[in-house]
Design a protein around this motif. Sequence first.
Motif, PDB file in Angstrom:
ATOM      1  N   SER A  84       0.829  -1.209   0.000  1.00 27.46           N
ATOM      2  CA  SER A  84       0.000   0.000   0.000  1.00 27.46           C
ATOM      3  C   SER A  84       0.862   1.257   0.000  1.00 27.46           C
ATOM      4  N   LEU A  85       1.939   1.237   0.774  1.00 25.50           N
ATOM      5  CA  LEU A  85       2.860   2.388   0.778  1.00 25.50           C
ATOM      6  C   LEU A  85       3.478   2.598  -0.596  1.00 25.50           C
ATOM      7  N   TYR A  86       3.695   1.506  -1.302  1.00 27.05           N
ATOM      8  CA  TYR A  86       4.285   1.584  -2.646  1.00 27.05           C
ATOM      9  C   TYR A  86       3.270   2.110  -3.663  1.00 27.05           C
ATOM     10  N   ILE A  87       2.003   1.689  -3.522  1.00 24.98           N
ATOM     11  CA  ILE A  87       0.974   2.028  -4.519  1.00 24.98           C
ATOM     12  C   ILE A  87       0.349   3.390  -4.264  1.00 24.98           C
ATOM     13  N   ILE A  88       0.010   3.694  -3.005  1.00 28.53           N
ATOM     14  CA  ILE A  88      -0.661   4.963  -2.683  1.00 28.53           C
ATOM     15  C   ILE A  88       0.309   6.119  -2.890  1.00 28.53           C
ATOM     16  N   PRO A  89      -0.069   7.113  -3.665  1.00 30.29           N
ATOM     17  CA  PRO A  89       0.840   8.245  -3.895  1.00 30.29           C
ATOM     18  C   PRO A  89       0.984   9.114  -2.655  1.00 30.29           C
ATOM     19  N   VAL A  90       2.142   9.729  -2.512  1.00 25.83           N
ATOM     20  CA  VAL A  90       2.363  10.666  -1.404  1.00 25.83           C
ATOM     21  C   VAL A  90       1.695  11.985  -1.760  1.00 25.83           C
ATOM     22  N   HIS A  91       0.762  12.398  -0.917  1.00 18.18           N
ATOM     23  CA  HIS A  91      -0.019  13.613  -1.191  1.00 18.18           C
ATOM     24  C   HIS A  91      -0.229  14.376   0.110  1.00 18.18           C
ATOM     25  N   LYS A  92      -0.016  15.679   0.088  1.00 15.95           N
ATOM     26  CA  LYS A  92      -0.168  16.497   1.295  1.00 15.95           C
ATOM     27  C   LYS A  92      -1.656  16.825   1.472  1.00 15.95           C
ATOM     28  N   ALA A  93      -2.318  16.079   2.380  1.00 15.54           N
ATOM     29  CA  ALA A  93      -3.758  16.258   2.577  1.00 15.54           C
ATOM     30  C   ALA A  93      -4.083  17.546   3.320  1.00 15.54           C
ATOM     31  N   THR A  94      -3.147  18.057   4.107  1.00 12.99           N
ATOM     32  CA  THR A  94      -3.341  19.313   4.824  1.00 12.99           C
ATOM     33  C   THR A  94      -2.030  20.091   4.833  1.00 12.99           C
ATOM     34  N   GLN A  95      -2.145  21.398   4.846  1.00  8.16           N
ATOM     35  CA  GLN A  95      -0.955  22.242   4.893  1.00  8.16           C
ATOM     36  C   GLN A  95      -0.474  22.479   6.318  1.00  8.16           C
ATOM     37  N   ASP A  96      -1.282  22.118   7.292  1.00  7.38           N
ATOM     38  CA  ASP A  96      -0.949  22.352   8.698  1.00  7.38           C
ATOM     39  C   ASP A  96      -0.223  21.133   9.263  1.00  7.38           C
ATOM     40  N   PRO A  97       1.050  21.248   9.617  1.00  9.46           N
ATOM     41  CA  PRO A  97       1.803  20.089  10.119  1.00  9.46           C
ATOM     42  C   PRO A  97       1.293  19.561  11.460  1.00  9.46           C
ATOM     43  N   ILE A  98       0.718  20.438  12.294  1.00 13.27           N
ATOM     44  CA  ILE A  98       0.188  19.994  13.586  1.00 13.27           C
ATOM     45  C   ILE A  98      -1.023  19.087  13.377  1.00 13.27           C
ATOM     46  N   LEU A  99      -1.931  19.512  12.476  1.00 11.48           N
ATOM     47  CA  LEU A  99      -3.083  18.673  12.155  1.00 11.48           C
ATOM     48  C   LEU A  99      -2.628  17.351  11.542  1.00 11.48           C
ATOM     49  N   ALA A 100      -1.602  17.417  10.708  1.00 13.51           N
ATOM     50  CA  ALA A 100      -1.092  16.204  10.059  1.00 13.51           C
ATOM     51  C   ALA A 100      -0.540  15.224  11.093  1.00 13.51           C
ATOM     52  N   SER A 101       0.239  15.734  12.062  1.00 17.25           N
ATOM     53  CA  SER A 101       0.824  14.852  13.074  1.00 17.25           C
ATOM     54  C   SER A 101      -0.253  14.264  13.983  1.00 17.25           C
ATOM     55  N   LEU A 102      -1.231  15.075  14.365  1.00 14.87           N
ATOM     56  CA  LEU A 102      -2.275  14.610  15.284  1.00 14.87           C
ATOM     57  C   LEU A 102      -3.188  13.583  14.618  1.00 14.87           C
ATOM     58  N   PHE A 103      -3.756  13.954  13.459  1.00 12.50           N
ATOM     59  CA  PHE A 103      -4.691  13.039  12.800  1.00 12.50           C
ATOM     60  C   PHE A 103      -3.965  11.856  12.156  1.00 12.50           C
ATOM     61  N   GLY A 104      -2.726  12.076  11.738  1.00 10.81           N
ATOM     62  CA  GLY A 104      -1.937  10.950  11.249  1.00 10.81           C
ATOM     63  C   GLY A 104      -1.714   9.926  12.346  1.00 10.81           C
TER      64      GLY A 104
END
Length: 271
Positions: A84-104
Amino acid sequence: MKNIVMIVGASVLVAFAYNFLLIPHEILSGGLSGIAILLGIVTPINTGILNLILNLPLLILGVMKLGKRFISYTILSVVVLSVSLYIIPVHKATQDPILASLFGGVLVGLGVGFIFRASGSSGGFDIVAMLLSRKRDFPLGMLISVMNGGVVAISGFVFSWDAALLTLVSIYATGKVVDTVHTSHLKLTLMIITSKGEEMKEQLLANLYRGVTIMDAQGAYSGEGRKVLMTVITRYQLAEVRHIIEKADKTAFVNILQTTEVIGMFDRSAK
């Protein structure tokens, strides 16, 4: 089939969290996956390939030392996550790194928690924890915290200390969600009430490195005799023990309690 579907879906969810939330902001996860993410960012090699390569030695060790059911599900999880890591493209779903770290971290915790519930693991440090928990009363929480602390420190030196702090937030959120989905206690006391005491005893003693105490009991309503089996396990063994109990007696009543402290011989193999 239910467990397989759960493991596949949860592993894809973890990969989605990595590629859409953590990796685009150079935020690491805990364990070997975090190291795979780090190497995937600083080298041209895909994170999925690195995750599989890093887990291979532990998977081979697990095949030799752990139960077939657990390690089969773990291999499935590692393979699905890596693909899945190989197939799913890397895409920035949010511009806020804090939201990314928390929801990730929350999404990774959900995925890993459900993999635990399905009697598997996502590989990496989980396999180390399982191996140690079967043989010794080892402070696994401390061990995993130290390993994850190493990942945070590496993130700070390689990227920035802002990234390291965001990695810490992600790991903390993951741990809290895993505990909520799976169980929040390192040690658990099981009180098993069953009409098949002998079969239950044989299954527990054959598959666990823990002592079991047996008591006689009587059903208040039915008046029928029962056996009460008490044992203390680590949280890493809970999914396996559920399977053992179901195999011995599907109608058994099980009460799972938090254990604050254990005094005396916790490990039966240490005799």
